[in-house]
Design a protein around this motif. Structure first.
Motif, short mmCIF file in Angstrom:
data_model
loop_
_atom_site.label_atom_id
_atom_site.label_comp_id
_atom_site.label_asym_id
_atom_site.label_seq_id
_atom_site.Cartn_x
_atom_site.Cartn_y
_atom_site.Cartn_z
N LEU A 23 0.07 -4.80 -9.87
CA LEU A 23 1.24 -4.91 -10.74
C LEU A 23 1.52 -3.78 -11.25
CD1 LEU A 23 1.82 -8.02 -10.66
CD2 LEU A 23 1.13 -8.12 -12.99
N VAL A 24 0.49 -2.90 -11.87
CA VAL A 24 0.77 -1.85 -12.75
C VAL A 24 1.68 -0.73 -11.97
CG1 VAL A 24 -0.15 0.39 -13.84
CG2 VAL A 24 -1.17 -1.90 -14.20
N VAL A 25 1.32 -0.72 -10.49
CA VAL A 25 2.19 0.31 -9.85
C VAL A 25 3.69 -0.29 -9.76
CG1 VAL A 25 2.58 1.08 -7.56
CG2 VAL A 25 0.17 1.05 -8.45
N PHE A 26 3.87 -1.49 -9.57
CA PHE A 26 5.07 -2.06 -9.54
C PHE A 26 5.96 -1.85 -10.87
CE2 PHE A 26 4.39 -4.42 -5.65
CZ PHE A 26 5.45 -3.74 -4.95
N ALA A 27 5.07 -2.46 -11.79
CA ALA A 27 5.79 -2.25 -13.39
C ALA A 27 6.03 -0.58 -13.66
CB ALA A 27 4.67 -2.69 -14.34
N MET A 28 5.41 0.26 -13.18
CA MET A 28 5.64 1.73 -13.38
C MET A 28 7.12 1.99 -12.81
SD MET A 28 2.42 4.13 -13.35
CE MET A 28 1.34 4.52 -14.79
N ILE A 29 7.17 1.84 -11.59
CA ILE A 29 8.21 2.09 -10.74
C ILE A 29 9.51 1.43 -11.26
CG2 ILE A 29 9.38 2.07 -8.48
CD1 ILE A 29 6.54 2.02 -7.31
N ASN A 280 0.29 10.18 -1.19
CA ASN A 280 -0.68 9.26 -1.00
C ASN A 280 -0.65 8.46 0.25
OD1 ASN A 280 -3.09 8.02 -2.92
ND2 ASN A 280 -1.51 8.93 -4.34
N VAL A 281 0.73 7.96 0.39
CA VAL A 281 0.80 7.31 1.93
C VAL A 281 0.64 8.50 2.93
CG1 VAL A 281 2.70 6.49 3.24
CG2 VAL A 281 2.52 5.70 0.75
N ALA A 282 1.09 9.77 2.82
CA ALA A 282 1.00 10.56 3.97
C ALA A 282 -0.52 10.86 4.07
CB ALA A 282 1.66 11.73 3.48
N ALA A 283 -1.29 10.79 2.82
CA ALA A 283 -2.73 11.35 2.99
C ALA A 283 -3.43 10.38 3.68
CB ALA A 283 -3.26 11.74 1.66
N ARG A 284 -3.17 8.90 3.49
CA ARG A 284 -3.66 7.80 3.89
C ARG A 284 -3.49 7.79 5.55
NH1 ARG A 284 -5.97 2.75 1.87
NH2 ARG A 284 -6.59 4.42 0.47
N ALA A 285 -2.35 8.05 5.82
CA ALA A 285 -1.82 8.04 7.25
C ALA A 285 -2.91 9.10 8.06
CB ALA A 285 -0.36 8.37 7.38
N THR B 105 -4.56 -3.45 -2.88
CA THR B 105 -5.39 -3.30 -4.21
C THR B 105 -5.77 -1.70 -4.20
OG1 THR B 105 -5.45 -5.64 -4.56
CG2 THR B 105 -6.75 -4.00 -5.87
N ARG B 106 -6.66 -1.58 -3.07
CA ARG B 106 -7.14 -0.47 -3.00
C ARG B 106 -6.32 0.71 -2.96
NH1 ARG B 106 -12.14 -2.38 0.40
NH2 ARG B 106 -13.45 -2.92 -1.33
N PHE B 107 -5.28 0.62 -2.22
CA PHE B 107 -3.99 1.53 -2.26
C PHE B 107 -3.41 1.85 -3.42
CE2 PHE B 107 0.43 2.53 -1.46
CZ PHE B 107 0.34 3.67 -0.91
N SER B 108 -3.18 0.40 -4.14
CA SER B 108 -2.62 0.85 -5.46
C SER B 108 -3.58 1.59 -6.44
CB SER B 108 -2.44 -0.48 -6.30
OG SER B 108 -1.78 -1.28 -5.45
N LEU B 109 -4.86 1.30 -6.36
CA LEU B 109 -5.92 2.13 -7.11
C LEU B 109 -5.80 3.70 -6.88
CD1 LEU B 109 -8.97 -0.24 -7.39
CD2 LEU B 109 -7.54 0.56 -9.42
N ASP B 110 -5.57 3.93 -5.66
CA ASP B 110 -5.59 5.38 -4.92
C ASP B 110 -4.20 5.92 -5.66
OD1 ASP B 110 -7.77 5.14 -3.84
OD2 ASP B 110 -6.94 5.37 -1.89
N LEU B 146 -5.26 2.47 -19.00
CA LEU B 146 -4.70 2.35 -17.70
C LEU B 146 -4.87 3.64 -16.93
CD1 LEU B 146 -0.89 1.16 -18.70
CD2 LEU B 146 -2.80 0.01 -17.36
N LEU B 147 -4.77 4.71 -17.54
CA LEU B 147 -5.14 6.06 -16.97
C LEU B 147 -6.54 6.00 -16.27
CD1 LEU B 147 -4.46 9.38 -16.43
CD2 LEU B 147 -6.11 9.45 -18.55
N ILE B 148 -7.65 5.42 -16.93
CA ILE B 148 -8.79 5.84 -16.45
C ILE B 148 -9.45 4.40 -15.77
CG2 ILE B 148 -9.85 7.01 -18.41
CD1 ILE B 148 -11.06 4.93 -19.73
N LEU B 149 -8.55 3.15 -15.59
CA LEU B 149 -8.82 2.09 -14.82
C LEU B 149 -8.95 2.55 -13.46
CD1 LEU B 149 -8.78 -0.97 -14.57
CD2 LEU B 149 -6.23 -0.84 -14.05
N PRO B 150 -8.21 3.27 -12.81
CA PRO B 150 -8.29 3.64 -11.28
C PRO B 150 -9.68 4.58 -11.00
CG PRO B 150 -6.39 4.91 -11.95
CD PRO B 150 -6.89 3.84 -13.11
N ILE B 151 -9.86 5.31 -12.05
CA ILE B 151 -11.18 6.19 -11.86
C ILE B 151 -12.43 5.44 -11.99
CG2 ILE B 151 -12.30 8.18 -13.07
CD1 ILE B 151 -9.47 9.01 -14.42
N MET B 152 -12.30 4.58 -12.80
CA MET B 152 -13.71 3.57 -13.00
C MET B 152 -13.65 2.61 -11.96
SD MET B 152 -14.28 1.35 -16.38
CE MET B 152 -14.37 2.27 -17.67
#
Lengths: 295, 283
Positions: A23-29, A280-285, B105-110, B146-152
């Motif tokens: 959700l945060v990723v989407f909200a950010m974009i 990130n997408v590239a690294a994952r691939a 979810t793991r991708f989002s965290l990355d 929010l910044l440290i959420l993915p790190i943690m």
């Protein structure tokens, strides 16, 4: 019965929280896109990205200068960091006596945690005067010291621990039998490293470099302190640069009074976010392909 | 001499030199911070707030930034912990392994892990404008959380993933529900990982400047409520280093030393704790 209800309730609650990262990723974009819409509607994207005319009071918001600033600084940092980090990781993983390795691994971890602003202080106190008084005169130019080279050096030192930590781990995963086979054929240590170990470890090492690169790319404070922040495209490494993150950090306070200023800055933030997403997408691939080839 | 031996010697020397240069540069940074910070460190520095304004005033210390940073990083770590533990437990206990949701979810965290902190700052500020919040401790706490959420979360996830499958099965076989398994078996196994992840996240949170620049603001006073602005050590360094007055710059050097010491201490503590806590873990 109550135990089962608890189990279900907790599951639902956890599911809700587990949705937060996505959700945060989407909200950010969406949030950054929404806020940069006004300027995207008023100006063509090509002008925003490729015009170097930055005059907010006249309503001109070309980000090209700042994009070039980011690219220059990142490129210099990478050019310094990659050879040094590769050689250092090879030494630590392949040549160094075990004692030394045991000592350095925790040290590198420790150093990876040092805040970037501390690197910035070192840059201002040591790197900038060094360039101003020694390096630039040696190259036959005059420079204030606050320049692309200073930012590149500070960034490179900052990403050292990150890249070395991951590369050493990767080199350690190469099985010893592979090394022994090569050595048994009469290859020297270096030939073994170069033709056998590095070939095996390459994808992981690339991932390590990308990790370091993405950290350098978005770094704000350390760069802001030493890059000089002059809005002109740098021509040599001794010219000042004004990278995107520094622009956001410096101008965000004053932006609210000028129309579209905040839009332009949040567009810059959105651009940074999109690059991170792509990397990130590239690294994952790449990693997926590596995992498959290993199996 | 054999050309291959020469090659071997040259590259080995180069590699050793590179490793040496790397440690030397990092050592020099520490030396610089110590050399500049130690002389400016004294009791007044640690126990007083700056007098006459942090930018101009030549008296007083950095208590505002020390306390502000501890409040802010502490609050953010608590908030991130409250989110991370359920996220990680859900991903590893409740969710189907390798389901779309888990992968996403793991991708989002990355992705979040890689997002520059200035973007968190800008995004956090946008949200604050939405809710009519001014630069405040609360705003800073949210941005840093929010910044440290993915790190943690990622650090915890790595550990929880290594909990052996047999343990889950043993727990289910005894009739335990997933919640009971998560809390009493998995979480207990993962305690060392949770502790280190929390400490790493705290260290990152306390050292970040770009995300708190607009969200937490800066002030001379020790924050008295969540809605007041808060000073932070990284920004104390950044702002006070830029002044022409040596007395004010001393406050920046002292802040840099304190911040570095805090971060190094946390890193050491997490190392020791991780070693001591792993004694009773089933491998």
């Amino acid at each position: 019965m109550i135990r089962l209800v608890k189990d279900k309730l907790a599951g639902a609650g956890m599911l809700a929280l587990a949705g937060v990262p996505g959700l945060v990723v989407f909200a950010m974009i969406l949030g950054l896109y929404g806020r940069s819409r006004p300027i995207l509607a008023a100006k063509p994207l090509s002008e925003l990205l490729f015009s170097s005319s930055w005059h907010p009071l006249r309503g001109e918001f070309g980000l090209f200068t700042f994009i070039m600033g980011t690219l220059w600084v990142t490129a210099v940092a990478v050019a310094i960091a990659i050879p040094l980090c590769l050689l250092a990781s090879i030494y630590l993983a392949e040549y160094a006596p075990r004692r030394l390795r045991e000592w350095t691994a925790p040290l590198i971890d420790l150093l990876a945690g040092i805040p970037s602003v501390v690197f910035g202080v070192w840059g201002v106190l040591v790197v900038v005067p060094l360039i101003k008084n020694h390096v630039a005169p040696l190259a036959g130019v005059s420079s204030s010291g606050y320049c692309v080279l200073a930012a590149g050096i500070v960034l490179a030192v900052m990403v050292f621990p990150v890249i070395v930590h991951v590369s050493v781990e990767v080199l350690k995963t190469v099985p010893n039998e592979v090394r022994e086979a090569s050595l048994a054929l009469g290859a020297t240590r270096w030939q073994t490293i170069r033709h056998v170990v590095m070939r095996k470890a390459m994808p992981g090492v690339i991932a390590a470099v990308v990790l370091g690169l993405s950290r350098a790319f978005g770094e704000t404070m350390a760069v802001l302190m030493v890059a000089g922040n002059v809005a002109a495209v740098p021509k040599t490494v001794f010219d000042p640069a004004y990278p995107l993150p520094a622009l956001i950090a410096n101008k965000y306070g004053e932006m609210l009074s000028v129309p579209m200023y905040d839009s332009a800055l949040l567009l810059a933030a959105l651009a940074l976010l999109m690059v991170v997403l792509l990397v990130n997408v590239a690294a994952r691939a790449i990693l997926l392909r590596v995992e498959r080839s290993v199996q | 001499m054999d050309a291959r031996k020469v090659e071997e010697f040259v590259w080995k020397t180069l590699a050793a030199a590179a490793a040496f240069a790397l440690f030397l540069s990092l050592f020099l940074i520490m030396a610089t911070i110590l050399a500049k910070g130690l002389p400016s460190l004294n009791m007044a520095m640690l126990t007083q707030t700056p007098r006459g304004g942090y930018y101009l005033g030549k008296e007083g210390g950095i208590l505002n930034a020390i306390v502000g940073s501890l409040y802010l990083a502490g609050g953010a770590t608590a908030l991130a912990l409250f989110l991370s533990v359920p996220i990680v437990l859900y991903l590893n206990v409740y969710a189907k392994k390798r389901s779309r949701f888990v992968l996403f979810t793991r991708f989002s965290l990355d992705v979040l892990w890689g997002v520059p902190s200035i973007v968190y700052g800008a995004f956090g500020f946008t949200i604050m404008l939405l809710f009519g919040l001014k630069a405040s401790l609360l705003g800073g706490i949210i941005a840093v959380a929010l910044l440290i959420l993915p790190i943690m979360s990622r650090a915890m996830d790595e550990v929880v993933r290594t909990v052996p499958h047999e343990l889950f099965e043993a727990s289910y076989a005894l009739g335990a529900t997933r919640l009971e398994t998560a809390l009493k078996v998995v979480a207990r196994q993962a305690v060392p990982g949770i502790v280190t992840a929390t400490l790493i996240a705290f260290g990152r949170g306390i050292g970040d400047a770009a995300s708190v620049m607009f969200t937490a603001g800066f002030t001379d006073a020790v924050p008295s409520s969540l809605l007041r602005p808060a000073a932070t050590l990284p920004l104390a360094i950044f702002y006070q280093l830029g002044t022409p007055f040596p007395e004010v710059q001393n406050r920046a050097y002292a802040s840099a030393l304190i911040l570095t010491l805090i971060v190094l201490a946390i890193s050491l503590v997490s190392r020791v704790l991780a070693r001591n806590l792993t004694k009773h873990i089933v491998k």
